[in-house]
Design a protein around this motif. Structure first.
Motif, PDB file in Angstrom:
ATOM      1  N   ARG A 398       3.816  -3.004   9.778  1.00  0.00           N
ATOM      2  CA  ARG A 398       4.796  -3.695   8.937  1.00  0.00           C
ATOM      3  C   ARG A 398       4.025  -4.555   7.952  1.00  0.00           C
ATOM      4  N   TYR A 399       4.343  -4.391   6.699  1.00  0.00           N
ATOM      5  CA  TYR A 399       3.608  -5.119   5.667  1.00  0.00           C
ATOM      6  C   TYR A 399       4.534  -6.103   4.966  1.00  0.00           C
ATOM      7  N   ALA A 400       4.008  -7.296   4.710  1.00  0.00           N
ATOM      8  CA  ALA A 400       4.741  -8.283   3.931  1.00  0.00           C
ATOM      9  C   ALA A 400       4.207  -8.241   2.507  1.00  0.00           C
ATOM     10  N   VAL A 425       7.980  -4.143   4.823  1.00  0.00           N
ATOM     11  CA  VAL A 425       8.086  -2.691   4.766  1.00  0.00           C
ATOM     12  C   VAL A 425       7.435  -2.090   5.998  1.00  0.00           C
ATOM     13  N   ASP A 426       8.145  -1.176   6.641  1.00  0.00           N
ATOM     14  CA  ASP A 426       7.592  -0.466   7.795  1.00  0.00           C
ATOM     15  C   ASP A 426       7.013   0.863   7.337  1.00  0.00           C
ATOM     16  N   LEU A 433       3.877   5.508   1.909  1.00  0.00           N
ATOM     17  CA  LEU A 433       5.283   5.307   1.569  1.00  0.00           C
ATOM     18  C   LEU A 433       5.389   4.660   0.197  1.00  0.00           C
ATOM     19  N   TRP A 434       6.327   5.167  -0.586  1.00  0.00           N
ATOM     20  CA  TRP A 434       6.601   4.534  -1.879  1.00  0.00           C
ATOM     21  C   TRP A 434       7.775   3.589  -1.704  1.00  0.00           C
ATOM     22  N   VAL A 435       7.641   2.364  -2.194  1.00  0.00           N
ATOM     23  CA  VAL A 435       8.804   1.485  -2.223  1.00  0.00           C
ATOM     24  C   VAL A 435       9.001   1.004  -3.656  1.00  0.00           C
ATOM     25  N   THR A 436      10.270   0.826  -3.994  1.00  0.00           N
ATOM     26  CA  THR A 436      10.599   0.363  -5.333  1.00  0.00           C
ATOM     27  C   THR A 436      10.899  -1.131  -5.258  1.00  0.00           C
ATOM     28  N   LEU A 437      10.248  -1.892  -6.105  1.00  0.00           N
ATOM     29  CA  LEU A 437      10.382  -3.340  -6.069  1.00  0.00           C
ATOM     30  C   LEU A 437      10.651  -3.871  -7.473  1.00  0.00           C
ATOM     31  N   ALA A 438      11.569  -4.810  -7.566  1.00  0.00           N
ATOM     32  CA  ALA A 438      11.811  -5.463  -8.850  1.00  0.00           C
ATOM     33  C   ALA A 438      11.255  -6.881  -8.790  1.00  0.00           C
ATOM     34  N   VAL A 439      10.656  -7.322  -9.885  1.00  0.00           N
ATOM     35  CA  VAL A 439      10.181  -8.700  -9.973  1.00  0.00           C
ATOM     36  C   VAL A 439      11.000  -9.394 -11.063  1.00  0.00           C
ATOM     37  N   ARG A 440      11.511 -10.553 -10.707  1.00  0.00           N
ATOM     38  CA  ARG A 440      12.355 -11.267 -11.669  1.00  0.00           C
ATOM     39  C   ARG A 440      11.725 -12.597 -12.033  1.00  0.00           C
ATOM     40  N   VAL A 441      11.834 -12.927 -13.315  1.00  0.00           N
ATOM     41  CA  VAL A 441      11.330 -14.199 -13.825  1.00  0.00           C
ATOM     42  C   VAL A 441      12.471 -14.843 -14.611  1.00  0.00           C
ATOM     43  N   PRO A 442      12.761 -16.121 -14.359  1.00  0.00           N
ATOM     44  CA  PRO A 442      13.844 -16.785 -15.097  1.00  0.00           C
ATOM     45  C   PRO A 442      13.635 -16.665 -16.604  1.00  0.00           C
TER      46      PRO A 442
END
Lengths: 481, 305
Positions: A398-400, A425-426, A433-442
């Protein structure tokens, strides 16, 4: 200037004479057999070892995972193979500079399999003279039986070698029974038969022709020799003038050297040369002539070492063995040795402290950046990333995931269509494994950064154990105009 | 199919190829012929005063290998295309091989998809294995425009919200995948009136969704909205039959704000989704449609994760 010599007619291509090396025993032959045993126990045995409930060494090309005992390597780990090849190359330079063609004479597969095949040949057809007689004799039941038996044994060894090679790439414990029932796959058939055929042909027929005409290393090694390299040398000063004499005769009274001209050194030579002509490119450094000559010297009660490992300088300047060995510590050897040692240390250290997972960040191909929650001017700028997490262990992990590098950047875990949750993510054993991640900035922070690409990084940390290993992967955050 | 402009070129290539191969053999035979040699194992050739060319005969098997390469080449040219535009005895083409591979992979995949034939889209959307297939299909075929998370970007619709240009049912989604869509809004500035009128309509449009707007301008723009109502409806709620967007919600495909709306009115908009029917099999389309539908619907039987 040349006087025109009488002309004769010679073909530019010749069928080379078959060589019948005589069996040899002795100190160096024992070393060669030790290496035959060592390398071949390793080669034939390794695929049968088990580790963690699977084959200990399995190079799974289809899944692109390479299992070597505890290690799980990905194609991205190719650099380790590069390092291994570098180490091999420098080891070759080092040993060749010290004592010539040690690799060729003792450990090269061509030598090792030729040794094995000649052992079979000797036990079925007999030694040199018996083999020559058999070849010269007309076909008979005896000849057919011996030749047939030899080839049967050779083909068996070849096929087993081919099967073992394939066994490094497909589990051999399934492969061997499948081969027994002739139910291999097409590529398994091809490589088993091809490598088997190559073994049979190279070790049975081509032999010294491989070393003389195919092997590039045989040709470029000359550049690694110098006058202080130990090579197999005939001590001309001591041996000449050669000639036969009764064992009881006093050679000094006869005015003869130590060489009794028995020709055994020529008969044992696997490349068919006469070492007494001096250093020749065909010599693979197997030291068979040393072993056989020492035996003769013993019988004649002469000191050993008429043919011995000696350097060109050693022979010319009549250096003692100790003096020659002292010259091993010369700059060329020290430089090769230092580089070799450094490479080995770096190789082992990098494997030891290897991070057992990999991360790759790819910006989404579709959207550079987009606005979200775009009302009231208090929205955010969102960038989309795909992270590939590669688990190089055989346990589920499991990865943080955390993000940094841009002020107030926050992860929005969006795994298509599912509700936002913690970016943990496991990843299954040896899985990528590919995971899709969004990064948000104000929005206001993004405006402060200004339009363009800003450096950003992802940090991935395994949760298992008290792991302090963190991988940081750089990317960019794009603020649109 | 020949790429040659004239049949003569095919003969030119074929004859040149055969002639080269034969020339290789002739050269080999000529060069291996016995040569006059000096008795000292040299050829009698001397360069730079003392460099002599020695006779070091090559192994015969080298020559045999060389001949074998020529034999291989002739056999290859007999069986495979290569002699000009001659097709070769085996009739092999790269196109046919590619088609064979396609068929083989389709045959290999058929049992995987067979399971979904009898299932409803809703059931497929609830099936985790099917979702995995759907996600990969989406990433390979759709993510290029709609993004890896299916949330789209400016000009490319978000597929995870409940807002649909052409309707969010299984059928319209399937139709969109198969046939593609061509959304077109013509430039309406002339019909709306002056620049001031356009700006007023824009504020009215913003007011429909409760976005910040100038109430006075919006009131002035309201009558001019009549020309928009033909597609977007009297109340601006859009029309999925035409793909006309709902203007009363907070979804802005081409950006939010007065400027974006004014641009839409003056220049029009054209959205284009290409048809996927030829890229995907009907079974793949079924699974993909179910996956896309599942992005904004919670299929029955699927626990919230």
């Amino acid at each position: 200037v040349n006087t025109p010599a009488p002309e004769q007619v010679i073909s530019l291509y010749v069928s080379e004479d078959k060589i019948y090396p005589r069996a040899v025993h002795g100190w160096f032959a024992a070393w060669r057999w030790a290496l035959v045993w060592g390398t071949q126990l390793l080669f034939y045995g390794l695929p049968w070892l088990s580790w963690n409930g699977r084959q200990a060494v399995l190079l799974d090309l289809e899944a692109r995972r390479f299992f070597i005992f505890e290690l799980v390597l990905y194609p991205q780990d190719f650099v380790y193979l590069t390092a291994l090849l570098l180490i091999s190359a420098y080891a070759l330079f080092f040993f060749t500079a010290v004592a010539g063609r040690l690799w060729c004479g003792y450990a090269c597969p061509q030598t090792v399999y030729t040794e094995l095949f000649m052992w079979v040949e000797r036990h079925i057809e007999g030694d040199r003279t018996a083999r020559m007689k058999l070849d010269a004799a007309p076909w008979s039941a005896n000849k057919l039986l011996r030749k047939g038996g030899k080839h049967l044994a050779w083909v068996a060894i070849g096929l087993w070698t081919g099967l073992t090679l394939v066994g490094y790439f497909t589990p051999i414990r399934e492969l061997a029974p499948a081969a027994a029932t002739l139910s291999l796959g097409p590529w398994e058939w091809f490589w088993t038969l091809f490598y088997g055929f190559a073994t049979w042909g190279n070790a049975g027929f081509m032999r010294e022709q491989v070393c003389k005409y195919m092997c590039p290393y045989a040709r470029f090694q000359g550049a690694m020799f110098d006058r202080d390299t130990l090579v197999i040398a005939y001590d001309e000063r001591r041996g000449e003038p050669r000639g036969s004499r009764p064992r009881s005769a006093d050679r000094h009274a006869l005015g003869k050297g130590d060489c009794i001209d028995c020709n055994l050194c020529v008969q044992v030579c696997p490349t068919g040369i006469d070492i007494r002509h001096g250093q020749q490119y065909e010599c693979i450094g197997c030291a068979a002539c040393i072993d056989v000559c020492n035996g003769v010297m013993d019988k004649m009660s002469y000191p050993r070492g008429l043919i011995r490992y000696a350097t060109q300088n050693g022979l010319a300047q009549q250096l003692t063995q100790a003096q020659m060995w002292r010259r091993v510590l010369r700059p060329r050897v020290l430089v090769y040795g230092t580089i070799l040692l450094a490479l080995c240390v770096a190789f082992v250290a990098s494997l030891w402290w290897r991070t057992p997972f990999k991360v790759d960040v790819v910006r989404d191909r579709a959207a550079l950046a987009r606005q979200v929650s775009n009302r009231e001017g208090s929205g955010q700028i969102e960038n989309l990333y795909r992270l590939q997490l590669m688990n190089a262990t055989e346990q589920p992990q499991r990865y943080a995931i955390t993000v940094g590098g841009v002020n107030q950047a926050a992860l929005a875990w969006t795994s298509a269509g599912q509700a936002p949750r913690e970016p943990l993510v496991d990843v299954g054993p040896a899985q990528a494994l590919w995971v899709t991640l969004a990064v948000r900035v104000p929005f206001d922070v993004a405006q402060g950064l200004g339009p363009g690409a800003h450096p950003l990084y992802f940090e991935v940390q395994p949760q298992a154990r008290a792991s302090s290993q963190t991988v940081r992967e750089r990317s960019t955050f794009i603020v649109p105009r | 199919v020949s790429d040659f402009t004239h049949a003569g070129w095919s003969w030119y290539v074929a004859i040149g190829t055969i002639a080269s191969l034969l020339a290789c053999l002739v050269l080999l035979v000529v060069a291996s012929r016995r040569k006059p040699m000096a008795s000292d194992e040299s050829t009698g050739h001397v360069w730079d005063e003392n460099i002599r060319e020695m006779n070091n005969p090559l192994p015969l098997w080298w020559m045999v290998l060389f001949v074998l390469t020529v034999v291989f080449s002739l056999a290859y040219l007999w069986f495979y295309p290569g002699l000009g535009s001659a097709p070769g005895q085996l009739g092999w083409t790269s196109t046919a091989q590619w088609q064979q591979e396609q068929q083989r992979s389709a045959a290999a995949m058929a049992p995987l998809y067979a399971r979904f034939d009898a299932m409803t889209h809703e059931a497929i959307a609830a099936d985790s294995a099917a979702r995995g297939i759907g996600e990969r299909l989406f990433l390979n075929n759709c993510a290029g425009c709609h993004g890896s998370d299916a949330k789209g970007s400016k000009g490319f619709p978000n597929l995870t919200d409940a807002d649909w240009l052409y309707g969010g049912g299984i059928e319209p989604i399937t139709e969109t995948i198969i046939k593609g869509r061509a959304g077109a809004m013509p430039p309406m500035a002339a019909a709306v009136g002056t620049g001031e009128d356009v700006s007023n309509v824009a504020h009215y449009v913003l007011s429909l969704s409760g976005s910040p707007h100038n109430a006075l301008k919006a009131a002035l723009g309201r009558p001019k909205f009549a020309v928009c109502a033909a597609c977007h409806g009297v109340r601006g709620e859009g029309n999925t039959a035409l793909g006309a967007p709902n203007l009363t919600d907070n979804v802005w495909l081409y950006g939010w704000g007065e400027q974006a709306v004014v641009t839409a009115i003056t220049q029009g908009r054209a959205g284009m989704m290409p048809a996927q029917a030829e890229r995907l099999t009907p079974q793949q389309i079924k699974v993909l449609a179910a996956y896309v539908w599942g992005l904004s619907n919670r299929p029955t039987g699927q626990a919230a994760q």
